[in-house]
Design a protein around this motif. Structure first.
Motif, PDB file in Angstrom:
ATOM      1  N   ARG A  28      30.680 -32.017 -63.923  1.00  0.00           N
ATOM      2  CA  ARG A  28      31.446 -30.999 -62.902  1.00  0.00           C
ATOM      3  C   ARG A  28      30.370 -30.301 -62.294  1.00  0.00           C
ATOM      4  NH1 ARG A  28      32.619 -26.966 -60.107  1.00  0.00           N
ATOM      5  NH2 ARG A  28      34.301 -26.215 -59.586  1.00  0.00           N
ATOM      6  N   THR A  29      29.375 -29.111 -62.663  1.00  0.00           N
ATOM      7  CA  THR A  29      28.984 -28.488 -62.397  1.00  0.00           C
ATOM      8  C   THR A  29      27.419 -29.070 -62.076  1.00  0.00           C
ATOM      9  OG1 THR A  29      28.096 -27.367 -64.632  1.00  0.00           O
ATOM     10  CG2 THR A  29      29.759 -26.644 -64.021  1.00  0.00           C
ATOM     11  N   ASN A  30      26.651 -29.753 -61.905  1.00  0.00           N
ATOM     12  CA  ASN A  30      25.401 -30.839 -61.977  1.00  0.00           C
ATOM     13  C   ASN A  30      24.629 -29.779 -62.884  1.00  0.00           C
ATOM     14  OD1 ASN A  30      23.989 -32.887 -61.011  1.00  0.00           O
ATOM     15  ND2 ASN A  30      23.882 -31.214 -59.182  1.00  0.00           N
ATOM     16  N   PHE A  31      24.429 -29.740 -64.573  1.00  0.00           N
ATOM     17  CA  PHE A  31      23.888 -29.073 -64.740  1.00  0.00           C
ATOM     18  C   PHE A  31      22.885 -29.753 -65.366  1.00  0.00           C
ATOM     19  CE2 PHE A  31      22.123 -27.895 -69.329  1.00  0.00           C
ATOM     20  CZ  PHE A  31      22.278 -26.311 -68.642  1.00  0.00           C
ATOM     21  N   CYS A  32      21.618 -29.555 -65.023  1.00  0.00           N
ATOM     22  CA  CYS A  32      20.622 -30.403 -65.077  1.00  0.00           C
ATOM     23  C   CYS A  32      19.399 -29.311 -65.257  1.00  0.00           C
ATOM     24  CB  CYS A  32      20.343 -31.706 -64.283  1.00  0.00           C
ATOM     25  SG  CYS A  32      18.538 -32.394 -64.519  1.00  0.00           S
ATOM     26  N   THR A  33      18.654 -29.570 -66.649  1.00  0.00           N
ATOM     27  CA  THR A  33      16.707 -29.203 -66.117  1.00  0.00           C
ATOM     28  C   THR A  33      16.165 -29.517 -65.592  1.00  0.00           C
ATOM     29  OG1 THR A  33      17.876 -28.140 -68.627  1.00  0.00           O
ATOM     30  CG2 THR A  33      15.285 -28.000 -68.189  1.00  0.00           C
ATOM     31  N   MET A  34      15.793 -30.670 -65.388  1.00  0.00           N
ATOM     32  CA  MET A  34      15.271 -31.251 -64.227  1.00  0.00           C
ATOM     33  C   MET A  34      15.211 -31.070 -63.088  1.00  0.00           C
ATOM     34  SD  MET A  34      13.576 -35.172 -63.371  1.00  0.00           S
ATOM     35  CE  MET A  34      14.874 -34.826 -61.746  1.00  0.00           C
ATOM     36  N   GLY A  35      16.064 -30.461 -62.751  1.00  0.00           N
ATOM     37  CA  GLY A  35      17.113 -30.287 -61.287  1.00  0.00           C
ATOM     38  C   GLY A  35      16.733 -29.403 -61.263  1.00  0.00           C
ATOM     39  N   ALA A  36      16.916 -27.849 -62.199  1.00  0.00           N
ATOM     40  CA  ALA A  36      16.797 -26.832 -62.213  1.00  0.00           C
ATOM     41  C   ALA A  36      15.007 -26.527 -61.788  1.00  0.00           C
ATOM     42  CB  ALA A  36      17.096 -25.321 -63.452  1.00  0.00           C
ATOM     43  N   VAL A  37      13.993 -27.304 -62.164  1.00  0.00           N
ATOM     44  CA  VAL A  37      12.702 -26.682 -62.226  1.00  0.00           C
ATOM     45  C   VAL A  37      12.767 -27.574 -60.472  1.00  0.00           C
ATOM     46  CG1 VAL A  37      10.535 -27.172 -62.461  1.00  0.00           C
ATOM     47  CG2 VAL A  37      12.047 -27.409 -64.643  1.00  0.00           C
ATOM     48  N   SER A  38      13.458 -28.939 -60.322  1.00  0.00           N
ATOM     49  CA  SER A  38      13.145 -29.476 -58.867  1.00  0.00           C
ATOM     50  C   SER A  38      13.269 -28.578 -57.986  1.00  0.00           C
ATOM     51  CB  SER A  38      13.866 -30.720 -58.945  1.00  0.00           C
ATOM     52  OG  SER A  38      13.721 -31.050 -57.790  1.00  0.00           O
ATOM     53  N   ASP A  39      14.427 -27.798 -57.969  1.00  0.00           N
ATOM     54  CA  ASP A  39      15.241 -26.927 -57.120  1.00  0.00           C
ATOM     55  C   ASP A  39      14.086 -25.544 -57.152  1.00  0.00           C
ATOM     56  OD1 ASP A  39      17.555 -28.698 -56.740  1.00  0.00           O
ATOM     57  OD2 ASP A  39      18.701 -27.087 -58.194  1.00  0.00           O
ATOM     58  N   ILE A  40      13.426 -25.078 -57.766  1.00  0.00           N
ATOM     59  CA  ILE A  40      12.536 -24.137 -57.718  1.00  0.00           C
ATOM     60  C   ILE A  40      11.189 -24.574 -56.759  1.00  0.00           C
ATOM     61  CG2 ILE A  40      11.057 -22.914 -58.609  1.00  0.00           C
ATOM     62  CD1 ILE A  40      13.426 -22.529 -61.125  1.00  0.00           C
ATOM     63  N   VAL A  41      10.485 -25.694 -56.987  1.00  0.00           N
ATOM     64  CA  VAL A  41       9.689 -26.255 -56.911  1.00  0.00           C
ATOM     65  C   VAL A  41       9.698 -27.214 -55.402  1.00  0.00           C
ATOM     66  CG1 VAL A  41       7.537 -28.554 -57.530  1.00  0.00           C
ATOM     67  CG2 VAL A  41       8.682 -27.630 -59.622  1.00  0.00           C
ATOM     68  N   ASN A  42      11.150 -27.261 -55.296  1.00  0.00           N
ATOM     69  CA  ASN A  42      11.019 -28.700 -53.885  1.00  0.00           C
ATOM     70  C   ASN A  42      11.648 -27.240 -52.754  1.00  0.00           C
ATOM     71  OD1 ASN A  42       9.484 -30.680 -55.131  1.00  0.00           O
ATOM     72  ND2 ASN A  42      11.809 -31.102 -56.271  1.00  0.00           N
ATOM     73  N   MET A  43      12.370 -27.078 -53.351  1.00  0.00           N
ATOM     74  CA  MET A  43      13.534 -25.895 -52.192  1.00  0.00           C
ATOM     75  C   MET A  43      13.601 -24.463 -52.638  1.00  0.00           C
ATOM     76  SD  MET A  43      16.496 -28.128 -52.334  1.00  0.00           S
ATOM     77  CE  MET A  43      17.041 -27.983 -53.898  1.00  0.00           C
ATOM     78  N   GLY A  44      12.242 -23.912 -53.740  1.00  0.00           N
ATOM     79  CA  GLY A  44      12.748 -22.296 -54.044  1.00  0.00           C
ATOM     80  C   GLY A  44      14.176 -21.963 -54.237  1.00  0.00           C
ATOM     81  N   ASP A  45      15.444 -22.612 -54.904  1.00  0.00           N
ATOM     82  CA  ASP A  45      16.143 -22.419 -54.560  1.00  0.00           C
ATOM     83  C   ASP A  45      16.971 -22.141 -56.805  1.00  0.00           C
ATOM     84  OD1 ASP A  45      19.136 -22.243 -55.519  1.00  0.00           O
ATOM     85  OD2 ASP A  45      19.592 -23.942 -54.677  1.00  0.00           O
ATOM     86  N   TRP A  46      17.024 -21.214 -57.215  1.00  0.00           N
ATOM     87  CA  TRP A  46      16.562 -20.336 -58.493  1.00  0.00           C
ATOM     88  C   TRP A  46      18.206 -20.300 -58.928  1.00  0.00           C
ATOM     89  CZ3 TRP A  46      12.851 -18.831 -61.992  1.00  0.00           C
ATOM     90  CH2 TRP A  46      10.967 -19.162 -60.932  1.00  0.00           C
ATOM     91  N   ASN A  47      19.289 -21.230 -58.363  1.00  0.00           N
ATOM     92  CA  ASN A  47      20.290 -21.350 -58.709  1.00  0.00           C
ATOM     93  C   ASN A  47      21.202 -21.706 -60.393  1.00  0.00           C
ATOM     94  OD1 ASN A  47      21.999 -18.859 -57.730  1.00  0.00           O
ATOM     95  ND2 ASN A  47      22.298 -20.415 -56.150  1.00  0.00           N
TER      96      ASN A  47
END
Length: 369
Positions: A28-47
């Motif tokens: 439901r919340t798209n909880f994902c550790t790899m996604g969290a790292v990817s968001d920071i590396v590729n988009m600068g998004d820390w949410n």
């Protein structure tokens, strides 16, 4: 008075329920550790990183509360022993981080995607299980024990941070536990909620519920399933756990045990355990959300290269997860909830391995453009 013995089926069904809640909410919340790292590396998004930090904070504070109330003893888990296999934690974490990036998600995300109809994740599941089993008992097992786990530091006390604080200051163990849990867990809680955008419903829901499921896992295996003196062996026992110790959510070795059970179903010595039930629960919970939200859809590989990357990623996650004693959930939340130094090393190594792999993938993509 003879101690009543809880049935293994009770522990298994409770583990299935805990896994089901994890799977439903993580999807439901798209909880994902790899996604969290990817968001920071590729988009600068820390949410999503804040969501993960909130889950860790919740797990630390909740687990400390269990210990303070006498409902859980972290020393009875695999995380807090006095033998710190630091090299295995670092190497295993790096391999897992690389693997989860190649496989488009960690062990928990693989189970969540299976529930959503992703055929690629079924392949990752199988190769993760094979890699894990080979590292536990197969081709890589003897090599791991002889050449990796031998590189270790023997500590005069447990490797959890409260033990270090107590040894350095002479502080009582309970006081050291509360001080460390409040400092680390409270600090992560404040950081995770420090920005206004982190107060979104999905970030709060995902972080809090995932953290609570880890605490619930400890309560089920270490309190409900704990027997001080088993009537048959006359020894301490944790009902329906593969390790024979207190367990909570982790998705590497249990995935291997799940595949083993499916392959050897007619062998009556193979039974559903806490770990296997939690794996199946995550798949079921994720599938339930996918059906309710009408998000269930079949997805397959783009080409042969995509297949090879996911196969290699699964093997690396299996090897790395067993070597490091856990994954992004097993070490990155469950292990960290015990404030173990090995869990900190593994989690940092996973993040570094994943971030480096993402950078290399981006460089290769730009080079081929």
């Amino acid at each position: 008075m003879e101690e009543s013995l809880v049935s293994a089926s009770t522990i298994v069904w409770l583990a299935f329920a805990v896994g089901g809640v994890f799977g439903f909410v993580a999807n439901r919340t798209n909880f994902c550790t790899m996604g969290a790292v990817s968001d920071i590396v590729n988009m600068g998004d820390w949410n999503r990183m804040r969501m993960w930090a909130l889950a860790i904070a919740t797990a630390i504070l909740g687990t400390a509360a269990l210990q303070w109330l006498g409902l859980f003893d972290a020393s009875k888990s695999i995380y807090t022993g006095n033998r710190l296999t630091w090299f295995s934690h670092l190497l295993g974490g790096l391999c897992f981080g690389i693997g989860m990036t190649l496989a488009s998600g960690c062990g928990s995300k693989t189970l969540i995607r299976i529930g959503g109809g992703n055929l690629k994740s079924i392949v990752v599941f199988v190769f993760l299980a094979i890699g894990a089993y080979m590292t536990m008992r197969g081709l890589f097992g003897v090599w791991r024990v002889r050449h990796l786990d031998n590189i270790a530091t023997e500590l005069p006390h447990g490797q959890d941070l409260p033990a270090f604080l107590g040894a350095a200051t002479g502080m009582a163990s309970g006081t050291a536990l509360l001080a460390t849990a409040l400092a680390v867990g409270g600090g992560l809680l404040l950081w995770s909620l420090a920005r206004r955008e982190a107060w979104r419903s999905d970030v709060i829901l995902g972080g809090v519920v995932v953290g609570v499921t880890v605490v619930a896992g400890w309560y089920v295996s270490a309190h409900i399933g704990y027997v001080a003196e088993h009537p048959e062996t006359l020894e301490e026992a944790f009902i329906a756990t593969n390790s024979g110790r207190a367990e909570s959510l982790t998705f590497v070795a249990p995935v291997a045990y799940t595949l083993e059970l499916l392959l050897l179903w007619s062998d009556t010595s193979r039974v559903v355990t806490f770990g296997i039930a939690s794996v199946l629960g995550v798949i079921a919970g994720s599938a339930a959300y996918a059906v309710v939200s009408r998000g269930f859809r079949i997805e397959s590989f783009r080409d042969a290269g995509d297949l090879v990357r996911h196969m290699a990623g699964g093997l690396l996650m299996g090897f790395g997860g067993v070597t490091a004693l856990g994954c992004t959930i097993g070490q990155g939340i469950t292990g960290l909830s015990t404030l173990a130094l090995g869990s900190i090393l593994t989690t940092l190594a996973i993040i570094v391995g994943s971030a480096i792999t993402m950078k290399i993938q981006y460089w290769l993509m730009m080079r081929g453009a």
